[in-house]
Enzyme design. Sequence first.
Site, PDB file in Angstrom:
ATOM      1  N   ARG A 176       0.835  -1.201   0.000  1.00  0.00           N
ATOM      2  CA  ARG A 176       0.000   0.000   0.000  1.00  0.00           C
ATOM      3  C   ARG A 176       0.873   1.256   0.000  1.00  0.00           C
ATOM      4  O   ARG A 176       1.921   1.287   0.631  1.00  0.00           O
ATOM      5  CB  ARG A 176      -0.885   0.036   1.244  1.00  0.00           C
ATOM      6  N   VAL A 177       0.408   2.269  -0.687  1.00  0.00           N
ATOM      7  CA  VAL A 177       1.119   3.545  -0.675  1.00  0.00           C
ATOM      8  C   VAL A 177       0.279   4.619   0.023  1.00  0.00           C
ATOM      9  O   VAL A 177       0.594   5.787  -0.015  1.00  0.00           O
ATOM     10  CB  VAL A 177       1.482   4.011  -2.095  1.00  0.00           C
ATOM     11  N   ASP A 178      -0.831   4.197   0.642  1.00  0.00           N
ATOM     12  CA  ASP A 178      -1.648   5.164   1.376  1.00  0.00           C
ATOM     13  C   ASP A 178      -1.591   4.825   2.871  1.00  0.00           C
ATOM     14  O   ASP A 178      -0.742   4.065   3.303  1.00  0.00           O
ATOM     15  CB  ASP A 178      -3.087   5.165   0.852  1.00  0.00           C
ATOM     16  N   ASP A 179      -2.501   5.384   3.644  1.00  0.00           N
ATOM     17  CA  ASP A 179      -2.444   5.181   5.091  1.00  0.00           C
ATOM     18  C   ASP A 179      -3.188   3.929   5.527  1.00  0.00           C
ATOM     19  O   ASP A 179      -3.968   3.943   6.471  1.00  0.00           O
ATOM     20  CB  ASP A 179      -3.013   6.415   5.791  1.00  0.00           C
TER      21      ASP A 179
END
Length: 698
Positions: A566-569
């Site tokens: 994942r590159v988000d929170d």
Amino acid sequence: PSLNCNNIIMNGNRNNRRIRNGSSHISHINAVKVDQSLVSEDDEDFVLPSKDFAAQANVQSHQQYLEMYKRSIEDPSGFWSDIASEFYWKQKWGDKVYDENLDIRKGKIKIEWFKGGITNMCYNCLDRNIEAGLGDKIAIYWEGNEPGLDGSLTYSQLRDQVSQVANYLKDIGVKKGDTVIIYMPMLMELPITMLACARIGAIHSVVFAGFSAEALTQRIVDCKPKVVVSCNAVKRGSKTIHLKDIVDAAINDSAQNGVSVDVSLVYENPVALKRVDTKWKEGRDIWWQDVIPSYSTNCPVEWVDAEDPLFILYTSGSTGKPKGVVHTTGGYMVYTATTFKYAFDYKPSDIYWCTADCGWITGHSYITYGPMLNGASVLVYEGTPNYPDAGRCWDIVDKYKVTIFYTAPTLVRSLMRDGDEYVTRYSRKSLRVLGSVGEPINPSAWRWFYDVVGDSKCPISDTWWQTESGGFMITPLPGTWPQKPGSATFPFFGVQTAIVDEKGVELEGECSGYLCVKSSWPGAFRTLYGDHERYETTYFKPFANYYFSGDGCKRDKDGYYWLTGRVDDVINVSGHRIGTAEVESALVSHPKCAEAAVVGVEHEVKGQGIYAFVTLVDGVPYSQELRKELILAVRQQIGAFAAPDKIHWAPSLPKTRSGKIIRRVLRKIASKQVDELGDTSTLADPNVINQLIELADS
Ligand code: 6R9
């Protein structure tokens, strides 16, 4: 959303090349080196499928895949309507097979497939198969937590039970379009209730029975169900979990929030808890066994439009509020059935076992709907994979002669740690296809799964997909091409993946960047329940005219896709998606917690662990006691699976001058890479970092 480019930069942007004008979507796939004759036996990157497997596979060569893939991209209407025609439609869809707008600049995001087509999911899973002669075939084998406790239902028996529940639901006033929350363990009654809802056009929302009362309340308040269907208690491993207490608390709390639930249907699970020992509220609570058997086993289906919602499934995002992912009927049906058939090389003689829980998307698409649409025999297992010992999975595989085994990398890694002996003690000779889902599978776990569990003869389908995608997006087709351990290989039919850079420019060839999809696929989610705007801003705004997955991805020189996380929170713990904001809000709800920042750290078994930096209210001392209380707060508000692995005391958090927490720095501190903190010049107070490093082990 705030994008974390770490994993991407790690993989090197140097090789990135941008797609030039007019480049075709399928050019990178055509260029792939997958012709088996070109791969030599000692090319270490590749694992070759056996000739025998390939000869019987549903798709037998890369060439055949390419032809099918090409048609699916060039003529999606023709490709998907041919497949859809194999299902039962009371009335065929209108002129357009699909209609879409993925470009937010042109207006509302819209995805529709088979609109105007009238059908029913339950009818297609059960009645259609029964009419085709599968009435006496086993639909569900059920294996209980305790070895020796089991059961099964044929397709006809399953339809009888589904119809009884459907008739009951109708009788208490559940109508087409109403919502039903299901909070149940892995009993047969869970898929039965899902199918019963589908039969009458009600929208189910299954809540994983590991979620806490507060999480359940949040979902009840959001989707306002007519009824909650649950079970009094369940045994998981050696523990008894009193599910009804959780449901009672959630129903009470929901009432305080203005949403009342009038009916709580409770399945009695005497193995875990007797009726007499169950707390009861007359008038609201109803025992399943007291009402369901008296209803007719005949329930006519409610015909629905292809675009009528089938279910809502809540998933974590980058804010504290879970997102109600909405899937509709027709496209989801066609897509889950097709992906199941090809990605697992399904044959009617297969016995299929997926270790997921129906509370997650994997259990929706690949325990209930995808397999049953194919008339498959599905194993449903109630317990945990290491009870009574680490050999349980293989004991079950031998008992039912399981041929397709689909699980998560976290389970593979944990069984790998327990040693080969637990595996090799069982024959496992029925196995022919293995599957992996939930997070990237590291090459060493892949090798162990392949060599030890599959005796080096079963291809592994490492399926990349999401709650939002409804079904597989990037996946091997077993037997069709050489595999690379750790790569999910190539996009499924109809899926136009694109890897883009931070500006949203599509990259070509060998590259790494953000994984997007360029046009809709039948199984795509259509909205977030009650919040179409959030749907648009979360998924379609970051990169104009693309669906953004939230994942980083690289494509290698041979065209294989490698998901990098994942590159988000969002953190992925044992394949479960957990929003950092959700954990933070649970922590700060503790009166002694002033502020919290949560990041993911590498974890040997779980993939990622939860690492929480906590700032206490002025004057409150650090203590073990408080650490436990904070963890308990998370367990109570989300569920045990979201409990932080580490609480790191933080006198203050690293912030920019505008007050934004710099998570990049926290991630480095959490993973003990303090000499790689990068540029810290934007920090309001650089001393914070030294304080944090000093407190790392306290
Ligand atoms: C099906 C499911 C989705 C997220 C997704 C990605 C990760 C899932 C993966 C994978 C690498 C795979 N993910 N499968 N990463 N390889 N084969 O898990 O849905 O719970 O919504 O999670 O899981 O990060 O974005 P969901």
